[in-house]
Design an enzyme around this catalytic site. Structure first.
Site: not given
Lengths: 456, 456
Positions: A222, A250, A276, A305, A328, A355
């Site tokens: 992240k 992400d 992402e 996702e 997802d 995801h």
């Protein structure tokens, strides 16, 4: 026609919430304190089998999901499984139709509810056949596979006939891939569990070393909140993992389009596969612009996702906006719609990287990625692995101990059954955890998870 | 700062459903039997004022909307109005944030719930100021107008600075348009009430004649189910209404992209302004393709009633996919987000033709279209008028008797209050209508409104 043909006699819906925020699990730039939660449906049958389907939320509001499932689930009570699956395409379309459709056609909470209901049918079907769901689907003829998919809104890019030809072409080599799946060599994993935003650098380093020992070669972090911190953390990860490791990043929709284009080149030295969710999941043209701008920096773009339906994936592919289809497990309307997205991705030659970062997703995605490899794309991709909340499942997701591949599910069904004793602790609001002082305080926080916001 | 600054002390949510399917009102190719319904929120205050906000559904499942409102409404209890409106942009963003966001970011039922909650604040604000909402907004300085809008995900096409300049440019001529509004000359109407799909040709002809007498010059018809029937009905309408009448058509998402391109040229002899919702509302690229293909036939494309957020409208405009922005009164997150869409439409020079075809929508859209004309676009567009369910409102939408313009609202607020006595009859499930045998039978039909489906 299944060997056993159960009739659905009733159902139970449970609001399950796990206090993941206490361990900073799931923390990212947009979600500072989430509780992994499921709207969990069980169809009871006269054959004793239970068909289970669920959808995911992040805690607060999970009761909305449960009420939405409650609105749809009665439609199939009293029906024989075979009457629902023999023309599954029509069953699927009917479930998305009627008065309720207008509220939110094929998106939002209602789409999550459709997913839970349809997947409960898929789980029941696989159990009735005595097969894990991935095997039930892989054993279908191409004609059967195509027959479960509603091609509405897709025929400008893929028709049932074209899908049939694509699936038929993969038949000759299918057996070899089935065998790889049975040896747990079909679905390599990547880890997000090293890099939740709320983790300290020490925790990231320690989890990364453990993941490397387990054979992982792909990692996701992240980023986006603090450039200096990102540079430091990416240096750390690249140093420990080595130059051959594949690193993904992400930001969970944090940026506007031009912010993504400005920020990401500053991280290009780390040789990143993709960024992402750089911006709103609804911004197809925005993703296309970002992808084009980041291409000279060798950084790709991924999303999915939060994508609710095949029409949005169709366009992301048409616009050449993404380098990975991150569908997802729960956000599309069941396995039926997931199969259509696998076909779209294969047609455009873009890898499917599902995801799988929340409770129950890895369990489901192990089926999805196996189906993709064995009968649709024929190409190995990677599948996200997060290491939390597997022990609540009767048939938990597993990784091979030293090669970091997902173990192919062997139990009949869709690996969605949760252990009975878990309900007692985590069903909301009656479960024992939610009755503790700590649990009650978490619930009382109306603004929980809103970045920078004090409780009012 | 309002003259009165009420504190929100609590709220009431009502599930209101009206049995419109009994009169074939609202029938279209995708919705064969809908009951106009509202998730209806009232914020109570210490000043005696009530702030009302609602969102629309088509009957079944309206309880999901009510539960979603229930999840969000408590966030503002205990707050003073001024603390919520003084930085309304942040209030708006906070409401869309937190754990609940993950379930369905800015779309679906949750977006409808945000709309109800935010509009209850807007209604309260306008009542506290003693103005109809359109006037409260039109009286704002350009700086104030911009300050209520969250530009997240928009800045690649419009920034706050650019919006400010656009609004400032309109200031010099604003007063003249305000006066037009006060003379009920700002918002011409068009009628959908002549052309619901379930109406007979006789009913269409009779309603059309009445509408012509009332001064209407624009009419919309549901088409797409039966080509011969469409040709017959369009001939009838063109013959009665004359060559100068503007005719629009609507298929409510029935077609795939190529079906729309094949079907619509067969109707080109009738000189149609646009085909509305030719395909999935999520298919931006599809709409662009259809628009381009129909251009040689002089048929435009419109959509918007199912668009959930500004990001989707942004792209429809970027892709040059539409000839009319048909934003819905309730489907965006409140007046805050509606104002951002008005700015987007003005920037691209595309007229705003709001969707106003359900209970409460005309009441709200009279405010929206007036704001658009007076301070944003400066151009007159048209606004849908349907003639059902106005009498349930304390301040019902009205048309001028012979010029078919919408009457500018004069009562303080957002024209969203429903008469107390209506609750007794139509609140679900306790209302007297829903306790009749007929009402109970309608509720028991789980598949109600699913075309061609028998009740299971």
């Amino acid at each position: 026609m299944p060997d056993i043909d159960p009739t659905i006699t009733g159902f139970t819906i449970r609001d399950l919430r796990f206090p993941t925020s206490l361990d900073a699990i799931g923390t990212d730039p947009m979600n500072s304190a989430g509780e992994n939660a499921l709207g969990y449906l069980q169809y009871h049958t006269d054959a004793g089998l239970i068909g289970t389907g669920s959808s995911f939320s992040n805690g607060q509001g999970n009761e909305i999901l449960c009420v939405a499932i409650q609105a749809l689930a009665p439609r199939f009570v009293g029906q024989k499984l075979s009457t629902l699956t023999e023309d599954f395409r029509s069953t699927h379309r009917a479930l998305l139709s009627g008065q309720i459709r207008f509220m939110s056609p094929e998106r939002g909470v209602l789409q999550l509810a459709c997913n839970a209901v349809l997947n409960a049918l898929w789980d029941l079907w696989a159990k009735a056949e005595g097969k894990p769901l991935w095997k039930l689907v892989c054993d279908m003829t191409p004609e059967q596979f195509v027959s479960v998919i509603d091609f509405r809104y897709l025929t400008d890019v893929i028709t049932p006939d074209e899908a049939l030809r694509m699936l038929q072409e993969k038949q000759a080599t299918k057996q070899a891939r089935m065998e790889e799946a049975s040896r747990n060599e079909a679905v390599p994993g990547y880890s997000t569990s090293i890099g939740w935003l709320g983790f300290s650098d020490e925790e990231v380093a320690s989890r990364l070393r453990a993941a490397l020992d387990q054979g992982f070669k792909h990692f996701k972090l992240k980023v986006g909140v603090d450039l200096e911190g990102d540079l430091k953390r990416l240096s750390l990860v690249r140093k420990i993992a080595g130059d051959d490791a594949v690193i993904m990043t992400d930001v969970n929709q944090l940026w506007d389009v031009d912010e993504a284009i400005e920020y990401m080149p500053k991280l290009s030295q780390f040789n990143l596969w993709f960024i992402e969710e750089p911006t709103s999941p609804d911004d197809i043209l925005g993703h296309a612009k970002i992808r084009s701008a980041l291409k000279p920096h060798n950084i790709g773009v991924a999303t999915g996702e939060h994508i609710n339906n095949r029409v949005m994936f169709k366009q992301l592919l048409q616009a050449e906006a993404i380098d990975a289809v991150q569908l997802d497990a729960f956000r599309l309307s069941g396995m039926n719609e997931i199969l259509s997205v696998l076909l779209l991705a294969a047609k455009y030659g873009v890898p499917v990287v599902p995801h799988s970062g929340g409770c129950g997703m890895t369990e489901a995605c192990a089926h999805i990625s196996t189906i993709d490899y064995v009968v649709v794309s024929g190409k190995k991709s990677i599948l996200e692995y997060t290491d939390h909340l597997h022990d609540v499942f009767v048939n938990p997701a597993e990784m091979t101990p030293s090669t970091a591949h997902h173990v192919s599910p062997t139990a009949p069904g869709y690996s969605s059954d949760i252990k009975e004793e878990v309900f007692e602790e985590f069903e909301y609001p009656s479960g024992s955890f939610w009755q503790t002082e700590k649990g009650k305080a978490m619930v009382a926080d109306k603004w929980r998870g809103v970045p920078g916001r004090q409780t009012s």
